[in-house]
Design a protein around this motif. Sequence first.
Motif, PDB file in Angstrom:
ATOM      1  N   ALA A  70      85.078  26.434   9.871  1.00  0.00           N
ATOM      2  CA  ALA A  70      85.011  27.230  11.382  1.00  0.00           C
ATOM      3  C   ALA A  70      83.567  26.896  11.987  1.00  0.00           C
ATOM      4  CB  ALA A  70      85.201  28.672  10.951  1.00  0.00           C
ATOM      5  N   ARG A  71      82.677  26.810  11.378  1.00  0.00           N
ATOM      6  CA  ARG A  71      81.234  26.392  11.691  1.00  0.00           C
ATOM      7  C   ARG A  71      81.260  25.091  12.528  1.00  0.00           C
ATOM      8  NH1 ARG A  71      79.544  29.611   7.782  1.00  0.00           N
ATOM      9  NH2 ARG A  71      79.195  28.003   6.388  1.00  0.00           N
ATOM     10  N   HIS A  72      82.009  24.231  11.881  1.00  0.00           N
ATOM     11  CA  HIS A  72      81.816  22.647  12.367  1.00  0.00           C
ATOM     12  C   HIS A  72      82.888  22.925  13.790  1.00  0.00           C
ATOM     13  CE1 HIS A  72      82.418  18.379  12.180  1.00  0.00           C
ATOM     14  NE2 HIS A  72      83.786  18.526  12.321  1.00  0.00           N
ATOM     15  N   ARG A  80      85.939  23.403  21.908  1.00  0.00           N
ATOM     16  CA  ARG A  80      85.288  24.212  23.095  1.00  0.00           C
ATOM     17  C   ARG A  80      85.931  24.087  24.362  1.00  0.00           C
ATOM     18  NH1 ARG A  80      80.841  26.876  21.270  1.00  0.00           N
ATOM     19  NH2 ARG A  80      80.118  27.390  23.400  1.00  0.00           N
ATOM     20  N   GLU A  81      86.319  23.042  24.440  1.00  0.00           N
ATOM     21  CA  GLU A  81      87.214  22.532  25.866  1.00  0.00           C
ATOM     22  C   GLU A  81      88.441  23.353  25.702  1.00  0.00           C
ATOM     23  OE1 GLU A  81      88.867  18.375  27.524  1.00  0.00           O
ATOM     24  OE2 GLU A  81      86.760  18.492  27.456  1.00  0.00           O
ATOM     25  N   ARG A  94      89.424  35.892  23.515  1.00  0.00           N
ATOM     26  CA  ARG A  94      88.719  35.272  22.337  1.00  0.00           C
ATOM     27  C   ARG A  94      87.421  35.053  22.945  1.00  0.00           C
ATOM     28  NH1 ARG A  94      92.034  32.779  18.412  1.00  0.00           N
ATOM     29  NH2 ARG A  94      90.830  31.195  18.171  1.00  0.00           N
ATOM     30  N   ALA A  95      86.307  35.623  22.319  1.00  0.00           N
ATOM     31  CA  ALA A  95      84.904  35.595  22.192  1.00  0.00           C
ATOM     32  C   ALA A  95      84.462  34.268  21.676  1.00  0.00           C
ATOM     33  CB  ALA A  95      83.941  36.759  21.891  1.00  0.00           C
ATOM     34  N   GLU A 100      78.582  31.893  16.630  1.00  0.00           N
ATOM     35  CA  GLU A 100      78.993  33.282  15.898  1.00  0.00           C
ATOM     36  C   GLU A 100      80.313  33.881  16.341  1.00  0.00           C
ATOM     37  OE1 GLU A 100      76.018  32.822  17.446  1.00  0.00           O
ATOM     38  OE2 GLU A 100      74.754  32.005  15.713  1.00  0.00           O
ATOM     39  N   GLY A 101      80.196  34.018  17.514  1.00  0.00           N
ATOM     40  CA  GLY A 101      81.630  34.469  18.102  1.00  0.00           C
ATOM     41  C   GLY A 101      82.823  33.570  17.848  1.00  0.00           C
TER      42      GLY A 101
END
Length: 125
Positions: A70-72, A80-81, A94-95, A100-101
């Motif tokens: 998840a962090r990766h 992100r795109e 969705r934040a 962290e979000g």
Amino acid sequence: MPFAAITYDIKPGFEKEITEIFTGFRRVGSPVVRDATGAQSARILSTAVFIRDATMVRVIEYEGELADIARHMAVQPGVREVEEKLAPYLSRPRATDTVEGFVATFERSLLTCMAQMSVRDHAPA
């Protein structure tokens, strides 16, 4: 190899537009996931996205620590795109604009795995 599935609450009727978003998806730079110390902690083996009506599900086959996955994913430009492009089609925002979000949303969206089987889990006959 375990699987994880995360859900997205989407507005129905936009399957074509959402499919187009994933058609141009930029894969992660490497399937290798590293923890905070830089050691390999996980590996993304495959992903798939499914959609029907107001639900979209992303399935991830992986090895290692899901939290590190998840962090990766949270810092991958392609992920992100996609999150940004999906925003207009979500019925529940969705934040995911911060690590962290993203991780919190990932954990909240995670489906409980009821069963999982693979021919890889069994020795040849």
